[in-house]
Design a protein around this motif. Sequence first.
Motif, PDB file in Angstrom:
ATOM      1  N   ASN A   8       0.726   5.709  13.472  1.00 57.75           N
ATOM      2  CA  ASN A   8       0.379   4.508  12.575  1.00 57.75           C
ATOM      3  C   ASN A   8       1.593   4.440  11.380  1.00 57.75           C
ATOM      4  OD1 ASN A   8      -1.937   3.412  13.615  1.00 57.75           O
ATOM      5  ND2 ASN A   8      -2.811   5.629  13.313  1.00 57.75           N
ATOM      6  N   HIS A  19      -7.836  -5.679   2.834  1.00 58.32           N
ATOM      7  CA  HIS A  19      -7.743  -5.473   4.043  1.00 58.32           C
ATOM      8  C   HIS A  19      -6.532  -6.166   4.806  1.00 58.32           C
ATOM      9  CE1 HIS A  19      -8.270  -7.070   8.326  1.00 58.32           C
ATOM     10  NE2 HIS A  19      -8.630  -5.762   8.548  1.00 58.32           N
ATOM     11  N   ASN A  54      -2.120  -1.308   5.488  1.00 57.14           N
ATOM     12  CA  ASN A  54      -2.203  -0.766   6.985  1.00 57.14           C
ATOM     13  C   ASN A  54      -3.112   0.315   7.184  1.00 57.14           C
ATOM     14  OD1 ASN A  54       1.340  -0.848   6.531  1.00 57.14           O
ATOM     15  ND2 ASN A  54       0.180  -2.435   7.856  1.00 57.14           N
ATOM     16  N   ALA A  55      -3.790   0.753   5.749  1.00 60.34           N
ATOM     17  CA  ALA A  55      -4.661   1.930   6.064  1.00 60.34           C
ATOM     18  C   ALA A  55      -5.594   2.024   4.730  1.00 60.34           C
ATOM     19  CB  ALA A  55      -3.926   3.396   6.121  1.00 60.34           C
ATOM     20  N   HIS A  69     -10.753  -4.469  12.997  1.00 60.61           N
ATOM     21  CA  HIS A  69      -9.560  -3.548  12.808  1.00 60.61           C
ATOM     22  C   HIS A  69      -9.682  -2.358  13.365  1.00 60.61           C
ATOM     23  CE1 HIS A  69     -10.387  -0.509   9.810  1.00 60.61           C
ATOM     24  NE2 HIS A  69     -11.244  -1.427   9.415  1.00 60.61           N
ATOM     25  N   LYS A  77      -7.287   0.130  11.672  1.00 64.04           N
ATOM     26  CA  LYS A  77      -6.523   0.970  10.800  1.00 64.04           C
ATOM     27  C   LYS A  77      -7.110   2.096  10.506  1.00 64.04           C
ATOM     28  CE  LYS A  77      -5.089  -3.688   9.090  1.00 64.04           C
ATOM     29  NZ  LYS A  77      -4.777  -4.544   7.812  1.00 64.04           N
TER      30      LYS A  77
END
Length: 196
Positions: A2, A98, A102-103, A129, A131
Amino acid sequence: MNNLNSIAVFCGSSNGNDVNIEAHARELGRILAERNVELIYGGAKVGIMGLIADTVLGRSGTVIGIIPDFLKTKEVVHPNLSELITTQTMHERKLAMHERANAFIALPGGFGTLEELFEIITWAQLGLHKKPIGLLNSNGYFDHLIKMSEIMVEKGFLSKTNQEILLVSDSIEQLLAKMEAYEAPDVPKWLNLNKT
């Protein structure tokens, strides 16, 4: 792997009374700045929120604050952010976080922090999602919450798969490594964010 180039951090608008938690927040801010990770957070200059923002900014990092308009009179908005986004509602704030992140990482905080954390976990559980979501267990702060999730599994209210959506560590580097390697479970996408 990721791409963790922008992380939304959920945390308290007060400092609490544990200097170890404050130190951990500063350490996270330092690591985010050193890795050129954009910090996305609630926009205040007070509490743990302000601490992490100041640390990132002090190391020439990028900090995006997102705050609902009605809280501007109650929380002290950070004056030196890279960007400040104002929303109309709390839900719009979480949706904007959100969209920009990305996280996600939760640090110690109160009910508001837990509400943000649980909503973003629920969205992941529903397939909205994929993530990574991290819980930084600073000085054992979340020990009872972690135990509660184990009880939820034991009593049949939470699947083991969904419990494992929440990545947990008391080490920042280990937590980030878990988040980079995270693979979301294959779950049906029931809704879209416009319907939440």
